[in-house]
Design an enzyme around this catalytic site. Structure first.
Site, PDB file in Angstrom:
ATOM      1  N   ASP A  29      -8.388   3.490   1.500  1.00 22.32           N
ATOM      2  CA  ASP A  29      -7.391   3.798   2.523  1.00 22.32           C
ATOM      3  C   ASP A  29      -8.117   4.376   3.742  1.00 22.32           C
ATOM      4  O   ASP A  29      -8.703   5.449   3.662  1.00 22.32           O
ATOM      5  CB  ASP A  29      -6.391   4.812   1.971  1.00 22.32           C
ATOM      6  CG  ASP A  29      -5.200   5.015   2.890  1.00 22.32           C
ATOM      7  OD1 ASP A  29      -5.236   4.546   4.047  1.00 22.32           O
ATOM      8  OD2 ASP A  29      -4.219   5.637   2.439  1.00 22.32           O
ATOM      9  N   ARG A  68      -3.405  -0.631   5.460  1.00 24.79           N
ATOM     10  CA  ARG A  68      -3.971  -1.734   4.675  1.00 24.79           C
ATOM     11  C   ARG A  68      -3.035  -2.925   4.538  1.00 24.79           C
ATOM     12  O   ARG A  68      -3.420  -4.068   4.820  1.00 24.79           O
ATOM     13  CB  ARG A  68      -4.368  -1.242   3.276  1.00 24.79           C
ATOM     14  CG  ARG A  68      -5.474  -0.218   3.279  1.00 24.79           C
ATOM     15  CD  ARG A  68      -5.658   0.422   1.925  1.00 24.79           C
ATOM     16  NE  ARG A  68      -4.539   1.319   1.616  1.00 24.79           N
ATOM     17  CZ  ARG A  68      -4.434   2.032   0.507  1.00 24.79           C
ATOM     18  NH1 ARG A  68      -5.366   1.926  -0.429  1.00 24.79           N
ATOM     19  NH2 ARG A  68      -3.421   2.829   0.308  1.00 24.79           N
ATOM     20  N   CYS A  92       0.868  -1.180   0.000  1.00 27.18           N
ATOM     21  CA  CYS A  92       0.000   0.000   0.000  1.00 27.18           C
ATOM     22  C   CYS A  92       0.906   1.230   0.000  1.00 27.18           C
ATOM     23  O   CYS A  92       2.093   1.133  -0.319  1.00 27.18           O
ATOM     24  CB  CYS A  92      -0.989  -0.013   1.168  1.00 27.18           C
ATOM     25  SG  CYS A  92      -0.278   0.193   2.812  1.00 27.18           S
TER      26      CYS A  92
END
Length: 184
Positions: free
Chosen positions: A123, A13, A7
């Site tokens: 996100d 994440r 990420c």
């Protein structure tokens, strides 16, 4: 199999995805290596976001020992499959890897659930705790799809009854060949 989850900062994440997939692989008796990285270095050396850690703990997963690291071009040499959480992350992976970028090794994670849709894992960085729960659910479903896709058919449900007679699980849930029947 070696899998890398990527990420932006490697604190929200991708650490969750690493923890979820590692647990699912372990439960399925798969000896996979799962790691995570970020395309920027803002958080290098930091532990996962407190809410990512909290949500993981609520699901019996401890990601507190993970530390953020930056994605490198050599990751395409070291890993069999690399999953990006979003298209901007995939573009940064291309930029960082340059000639090392291998299209067949890289994909958006949610393409495991929705092939060819190129959907992104949102996100949750600036959001409330609820968004971390939603991200966990998406990651959990995608990681389950990965285990089903890449594990041998007979082990898919981690069900000892569905396994060939010469395989069983040890006390820790690892798949092993029973030497007494391994010639079957």
């Amino acid at each position: 199999m070696k899998i890398l989850m990527v990420c932006l900062g490697n604190i929200c994440r991708s650490p969750l995805a690493e923890g979820i997939l590692q647990q699912k692989a372990w439960q399925a008796g798969l000896k996979w290596t799962v790691e995570s990285a970020g395309t920027n270095s803002y958080h290098t050396g930091e532990p996962p976001h407190p809410l990512s850690q909290k949500i993981a703990r609520l699901h019996g997963i401890d990601i507190s020992q993970q530390r953020a690291r930056r994605f490198t071009a050599d990751d395409f040499i070291s890993f069999d499959k690399i999953y990006a959480m979003a298209e901007d992350v995939m573009e940064e992976m291309r930029r960082i890897a340059k000639n090392n970028f291998i299209e067949s090794k890289a994909d958006l994670l949610l393409n495991e659930l929705y092939p060819g849709k190129n959907m992104e894992v949102p996100d949750p960085w600036y959001g409330p705790e609820r968004e971390y729960h939603e991200v966990f659910k998406l990651l959990d479903e995608a990681c389950e799809a990965i285990v089903r896709k890449y594990s041998p058919d007979s082990y898919r449900d981690n069900d000892p009854l569905s396994m060939p007679a010469h395989h069983s699980f040890d006390k820790d849930g690892f798949n092993y060949q029973n030497p007494a029947t391994s010639n079957q």
